[in-house]
Each structure stands twice: as C-alpha cells, then as structure tokens.
Scaffold this motif. Sequence first.
Motif, PDB file in Angstrom:
ATOM      1  N   ALA A 100      14.906 -45.732 -42.921  1.00 16.32           N
ATOM      2  CA  ALA A 100      14.046 -46.550 -42.078  1.00 16.32           C
ATOM      3  C   ALA A 100      12.812 -47.055 -42.818  1.00 16.32           C
ATOM      4  O   ALA A 100      11.926 -47.659 -42.203  1.00 16.32           O
ATOM      5  CB  ALA A 100      13.619 -45.761 -40.838  1.00 16.32           C
ATOM      6  N   THR A 101      12.755 -46.842 -44.124  1.00 17.56           N
ATOM      7  CA  THR A 101      11.623 -47.319 -44.906  1.00 17.56           C
ATOM      8  C   THR A 101      12.132 -47.767 -46.275  1.00 17.56           C
ATOM      9  O   THR A 101      13.326 -47.690 -46.555  1.00 17.56           O
ATOM     10  CB  THR A 101      10.558 -46.215 -45.054  1.00 17.56           C
ATOM     11  N   GLY A 102      11.227 -48.249 -47.128  1.00 14.53           N
ATOM     12  CA  GLY A 102      11.639 -48.727 -48.451  1.00 14.53           C
ATOM     13  C   GLY A 102      10.501 -48.656 -49.445  1.00 14.53           C
ATOM     14  O   GLY A 102       9.344 -48.356 -49.086  1.00 14.53           O
ATOM     15  N   ASN A 103      10.808 -48.950 -50.697  1.00 13.56           N
ATOM     16  CA  ASN A 103       9.816 -48.890 -51.769  1.00 13.56           C
ATOM     17  C   ASN A 103       9.000 -50.181 -51.783  1.00 13.56           C
ATOM     18  O   ASN A 103       9.071 -50.980 -52.719  1.00 13.56           O
ATOM     19  CB  ASN A 103      10.520 -48.676 -53.118  1.00 13.56           C
ATOM     20  N   THR A 104       8.225 -50.382 -50.728  1.00 11.40           N
ATOM     21  CA  THR A 104       7.440 -51.605 -50.586  1.00 11.40           C
ATOM     22  C   THR A 104       6.204 -51.614 -51.496  1.00 11.40           C
ATOM     23  O   THR A 104       5.596 -52.668 -51.690  1.00 11.40           O
ATOM     24  CB  THR A 104       6.988 -51.773 -49.128  1.00 11.40           C
ATOM     25  N   GLY A 105       5.836 -50.462 -52.031  1.00  9.28           N
ATOM     26  CA  GLY A 105       4.667 -50.378 -52.905  1.00  9.28           C
ATOM     27  C   GLY A 105       5.007 -50.605 -54.363  1.00  9.28           C
ATOM     28  O   GLY A 105       4.656 -51.627 -54.956  1.00  9.28           O
ATOM     29  N   ASN A 106       5.721 -49.668 -54.964  1.00 12.20           N
ATOM     30  CA  ASN A 106       5.975 -49.706 -56.401  1.00 12.20           C
ATOM     31  C   ASN A 106       6.827 -50.894 -56.834  1.00 12.20           C
ATOM     32  O   ASN A 106       6.669 -51.409 -57.942  1.00 12.20           O
ATOM     33  CB  ASN A 106       6.666 -48.408 -56.836  1.00 12.20           C
ATOM     34  N   ILE A 107       7.751 -51.333 -55.987  1.00 14.47           N
ATOM     35  CA  ILE A 107       8.606 -52.470 -56.310  1.00 14.47           C
ATOM     36  C   ILE A 107       8.254 -53.684 -55.459  1.00 14.47           C
ATOM     37  O   ILE A 107       8.262 -54.816 -55.940  1.00 14.47           O
ATOM     38  CB  ILE A 107      10.093 -52.098 -56.137  1.00 14.47           C
ATOM     39  N   GLY A 108       7.927 -53.474 -54.194  1.00  8.93           N
ATOM     40  CA  GLY A 108       7.633 -54.591 -53.302  1.00  8.93           C
ATOM     41  C   GLY A 108       6.424 -55.404 -53.727  1.00  8.93           C
ATOM     42  O   GLY A 108       6.466 -56.648 -53.702  1.00  8.93           O
ATOM     43  N   ILE A 109       5.347 -54.752 -54.136  1.00  8.31           N
ATOM     44  CA  ILE A 109       4.138 -55.481 -54.524  1.00  8.31           C
ATOM     45  C   ILE A 109       4.349 -56.338 -55.771  1.00  8.31           C
ATOM     46  O   ILE A 109       3.950 -57.509 -55.784  1.00  8.31           O
ATOM     47  CB  ILE A 109       2.952 -54.507 -54.681  1.00  8.31           C
ATOM     48  N   PRO A 110       4.979 -55.837 -56.847  1.00  7.36           N
ATOM     49  CA  PRO A 110       5.296 -56.732 -57.973  1.00  7.36           C
ATOM     50  C   PRO A 110       6.169 -57.922 -57.563  1.00  7.36           C
ATOM     51  O   PRO A 110       5.986 -59.033 -58.062  1.00  7.36           O
ATOM     52  CB  PRO A 110       6.041 -55.812 -58.947  1.00  7.36           C
ATOM     53  N   LEU A 111       7.118 -57.705 -56.649  1.00  7.34           N
ATOM     54  CA  LEU A 111       7.939 -58.814 -56.152  1.00  7.34           C
ATOM     55  C   LEU A 111       7.078 -59.828 -55.413  1.00  7.34           C
ATOM     56  O   LEU A 111       7.262 -61.049 -55.557  1.00  7.34           O
ATOM     57  CB  LEU A 111       9.025 -58.287 -55.225  1.00  7.34           C
ATOM     58  N   ALA A 112       6.147 -59.344 -54.608  1.00  5.36           N
ATOM     59  CA  ALA A 112       5.263 -60.245 -53.871  1.00  5.36           C
ATOM     60  C   ALA A 112       4.425 -61.090 -54.822  1.00  5.36           C
ATOM     61  O   ALA A 112       4.235 -62.296 -54.599  1.00  5.36           O
ATOM     62  CB  ALA A 112       4.349 -59.429 -52.946  1.00  5.36           C
ATOM     63  N   ILE A 113       3.939 -60.481 -55.893  1.00  3.58           N
ATOM     64  CA  ILE A 113       3.152 -61.221 -56.883  1.00  3.58           C
ATOM     65  C   ILE A 113       3.995 -62.306 -57.540  1.00  3.58           C
ATOM     66  O   ILE A 113       3.519 -63.401 -57.837  1.00  3.58           O
ATOM     67  CB  ILE A 113       2.583 -60.250 -57.934  1.00  3.58           C
ATOM     68  N   LEU A 114       5.281 -62.026 -57.748  1.00  2.00           N
ATOM     69  CA  LEU A 114       6.176 -62.986 -58.367  1.00  2.00           C
ATOM     70  C   LEU A 114       6.472 -64.184 -57.467  1.00  2.00           C
ATOM     71  O   LEU A 114       6.505 -65.325 -57.929  1.00  2.00           O
ATOM     72  CB  LEU A 114       7.508 -62.309 -58.739  1.00  2.00           C
ATOM     73  N   PHE A 115       6.693 -63.943 -56.183  1.00  2.79           N
ATOM     74  CA  PHE A 115       7.256 -64.966 -55.313  1.00  2.79           C
ATOM     75  C   PHE A 115       6.313 -65.505 -54.245  1.00  2.79           C
ATOM     76  O   PHE A 115       6.645 -66.493 -53.587  1.00  2.79           O
ATOM     77  CB  PHE A 115       8.515 -64.414 -54.625  1.00  2.79           C
ATOM     78  N   LEU A 116       5.158 -64.880 -54.032  1.00  4.29           N
ATOM     79  CA  LEU A 116       4.253 -65.312 -52.973  1.00  4.29           C
ATOM     80  C   LEU A 116       2.952 -65.874 -53.534  1.00  4.29           C
ATOM     81  O   LEU A 116       2.552 -65.560 -54.663  1.00  4.29           O
ATOM     82  CB  LEU A 116       3.943 -64.138 -52.039  1.00  4.29           C
ATOM     83  N   GLU A 117       2.293 -66.715 -52.723  1.00  4.30           N
ATOM     84  CA  GLU A 117       0.973 -67.216 -53.079  1.00  4.30           C
ATOM     85  C   GLU A 117      -0.031 -66.069 -53.077  1.00  4.30           C
ATOM     86  O   GLU A 117       0.137 -65.091 -52.332  1.00  4.30           O
ATOM     87  CB  GLU A 117       0.532 -68.299 -52.097  1.00  4.30           C
ATOM     88  N   PRO A 118      -1.101 -66.168 -53.906  1.00  2.38           N
ATOM     89  CA  PRO A 118      -2.065 -65.055 -54.016  1.00  2.38           C
ATOM     90  C   PRO A 118      -2.616 -64.575 -52.672  1.00  2.38           C
ATOM     91  O   PRO A 118      -2.764 -63.366 -52.458  1.00  2.38           O
ATOM     92  CB  PRO A 118      -3.178 -65.650 -54.891  1.00  2.38           C
ATOM     93  N   ASN A 119      -2.922 -65.495 -51.756  1.00  4.13           N
ATOM     94  CA  ASN A 119      -3.474 -65.068 -50.458  1.00  4.13           C
ATOM     95  C   ASN A 119      -2.413 -64.366 -49.608  1.00  4.13           C
ATOM     96  O   ASN A 119      -2.731 -63.474 -48.812  1.00  4.13           O
ATOM     97  CB  ASN A 119      -4.036 -66.269 -49.697  1.00  4.13           C
ATOM     98  N   ILE A 120      -1.142 -64.725 -49.803  1.00  7.25           N
ATOM     99  CA  ILE A 120      -0.063 -64.063 -49.069  1.00  7.25           C
ATOM    100  C   ILE A 120       0.235 -62.700 -49.686  1.00  7.25           C
ATOM    101  O   ILE A 120       0.672 -61.780 -48.984  1.00  7.25           O
ATOM    102  CB  ILE A 120       1.207 -64.935 -49.050  1.00  7.25           C
ATOM    103  N   VAL A 121      -0.028 -62.551 -50.969  1.00 12.12           N
ATOM    104  CA  VAL A 121       0.134 -61.239 -51.623  1.00 12.12           C
ATOM    105  C   VAL A 121      -0.784 -60.219 -50.966  1.00 12.12           C
ATOM    106  O   VAL A 121      -0.391 -59.072 -50.725  1.00 12.12           O
ATOM    107  CB  VAL A 121      -0.146 -61.336 -53.139  1.00 12.12           C
ATOM    108  N   ASP A 122      -2.024 -60.623 -50.667  1.00 13.39           N
ATOM    109  CA  ASP A 122      -2.957 -59.715 -49.986  1.00 13.39           C
ATOM    110  C   ASP A 122      -2.408 -59.286 -48.626  1.00 13.39           C
ATOM    111  O   ASP A 122      -2.544 -58.124 -48.232  1.00 13.39           O
ATOM    112  CB  ASP A 122      -4.317 -60.401 -49.799  1.00 13.39           C
ATOM    113  N   VAL A 123      -1.780 -60.209 -47.929  1.00 14.06           N
ATOM    114  CA  VAL A 123      -1.192 -59.883 -46.633  1.00 14.06           C
ATOM    115  C   VAL A 123      -0.027 -58.913 -46.809  1.00 14.06           C
ATOM    116  O   VAL A 123       0.150 -57.991 -46.007  1.00 14.06           O
ATOM    117  CB  VAL A 123      -0.718 -61.162 -45.906  1.00 14.06           C
ATOM    118  N   PHE A 124       0.758 -59.117 -47.869  1.00 15.88           N
ATOM    119  CA  PHE A 124       1.872 -58.210 -48.144  1.00 15.88           C
ATOM    120  C   PHE A 124       1.358 -56.793 -48.372  1.00 15.88           C
ATOM    121  O   PHE A 124       1.920 -55.833 -47.838  1.00 15.88           O
ATOM    122  CB  PHE A 124       2.664 -58.678 -49.367  1.00 15.88           C
ATOM    123  N   ILE A 125       0.304 -56.665 -49.165  1.00 17.95           N
ATOM    124  CA  ILE A 125      -0.257 -55.336 -49.443  1.00 17.95           C
ATOM    125  C   ILE A 125      -0.724 -54.680 -48.144  1.00 17.95           C
ATOM    126  O   ILE A 125      -0.526 -53.474 -47.941  1.00 17.95           O
ATOM    127  CB  ILE A 125      -1.404 -55.443 -50.458  1.00 17.95           C
TER     128      ILE A 125
END
Length: 310
Positions: A100-125
């Motif tokens: 019911a959960t996932g590795n949204t921190g160690n892997i998710g955040i680098p993915l967000a930096i790759l594919f999302l705009e900087p302001n959306i990265v903050d929302v992802f975090i």
Amino acid sequence: MSVFLTLLMKIIPLYFSIILGVFSTAFLNCNKETIAKILLFILAPIIVFNATISVKLDASVVFLPIFFFVLSTTIAFTSLKYFNKIYSDNTANLLAFSTATGNTGNIGIPLAILFLEPNIVDVFIFTVLASLLYQNSVGYYITAKGNFTAKQSLLKVAKLPVLHAFILGVVLNILGFKIPEMFMDYTNYLKGAYAILGMMLLGMGMEKIKTNNSFDLKFINYTLFIKFIIWPALIILFIFFDNNFIHFLNKDYYLLMFIFSIVPLAGNTVTVATLLDVKPQKMSIAVFISTIVSLFYIPLMIFLFGMMKF
C-alpha cells in the motif's frame, strides 16, 4: 534511450548504499535495529516538519497527500482482508502494509526532478508526506497488529514523533513561520542521510537470507502485482475521471500522481518490519527485487503515459 540512461544513473547509487549495508552487517557487526530507530524516530520527523512548513499550501496541493494517504489506507485494509485468507501468520499484515506504499522518497524524488517542473517538484516532495504518514501510522499499526493487540498497536502509533512533526509543521505553515536560512543546507544534509541510511538498512536486512528461507516467490509475486499493476491502474482511472468530469487538477499534477504510483516497494517497509520483527529479511528481498524491476519498468511506464491523451 536517453531517459532510460538518465534514470539508470539516478538509481545506481542506491545499489551502492545497499552493498554498504550488507558490508556493515557482515563484516562490521553493525546493529540494524539502531539504524532503524534513527530513521523512524529522528530523521523522518525532521524531514516531515521541514517539508510541511516550507510548501505553499492551496486546495490542490493539500488534496494530493490526503488522496494518497486515503488510497494507501484503502489498499492496505482491503488487501489485509484478502491476505488473511491465505496466510495464517503475520505475513498477511506485512503484505498489506508493504503493497500500500512505495519508494516515493529515494526513487520518487529523483524521478520528479527529471520529469516535473521545479515548482511541481516541491509539490511532489510535500505529497511524499502521504507515504511517510501512512508508513508511520496506518502501516505501522497494521504491521504491529500482527504481533500486538489493537490497543498496544494504537499506543505505538500515538507515540510516533513523525505525526507530531507533521501537525506542528502544518500549524506553523498556516501561521507564516519559515525555516531560518542558516538551517536550509543542514536540512538538505538530513535528506541525504535519510536516503543513504534507508537504503543501507535494506542491505543490512539481508543478513540471514539463506538461513531463514527468505526468498518467498508467492510473497514477491503478490507485492509486484499490486505495486506495479494495481497502483498505476487506479491512478489512471482517477486521472481519466478528473480529466473528463471534475477538472480539479492540471496535467502537471497528473504526471506527478502517475510517478507517485509507479515507484517500487518502499525501503521504509524494511525499517518497520525490523523494528517490529515481522520478517524483515523476506521484506528486504521483495524490496530489492522490485527496485531491480523498476529499472526497466519505470521508463516504459513514463513512455506509455506520455502517449495517453490527457
């Protein structure tokens, strides 16, 4: 191909941390229970507090962690009811918690930096807080209940400082408080320490794989199916519904949600399994395999999502 290679470069250091974890336990006799306590009771609350007090709150931003927390909770209790029919021990609790959960921190955040705009990265975090809160509240309760009574489990949840840190961060954010500039670099160091120690603990949890029969193919298949098939299917269904009827979120948030859904199993599940002594070696194997699979799975899913008409 360039996306795949970029992602590969992001994930390789995680494997190095896993190797360090194996080495620290096998040759230095390091205590994995101590590392687990540092992660759960010190680093996680500080990181949660910093993210909560820093993000700019609005209706859509607040909706995202609430949505994923509710989704994780729903998946957990639904799957627990199913797995209790298959397993007679606390394996059912561990499966329900971990899928019911996932590795949204160690892997998710680098993915967000790759594919999302900087302001959306903050929302992802900020949205990652949903995973931390689930893992340290509902997930902790479900896993603990495999070994403890409901009352004992609830008392353990109430004592987790990450919940207190989140509440305090929200209150101070609303009141307009900001983290002093002199601490900004330090909070970044803490995030790095959290990522490295978390992945090292994954390796440390593999200490007794051979002697404890930790490779459970059925267990692994269940975790991979729910995490890599059920999760993205549910998010695509929600995105389709919102895009065609509600129109509450924008396309940037759609990609954010999809990335959130396709990360592998969370390394923090090993932390909780270690603290509660609920088959941490078996959980380590499943997390490690899902991380390897994600190396090929994530670029494919990002590509397929880009072809969808949203």
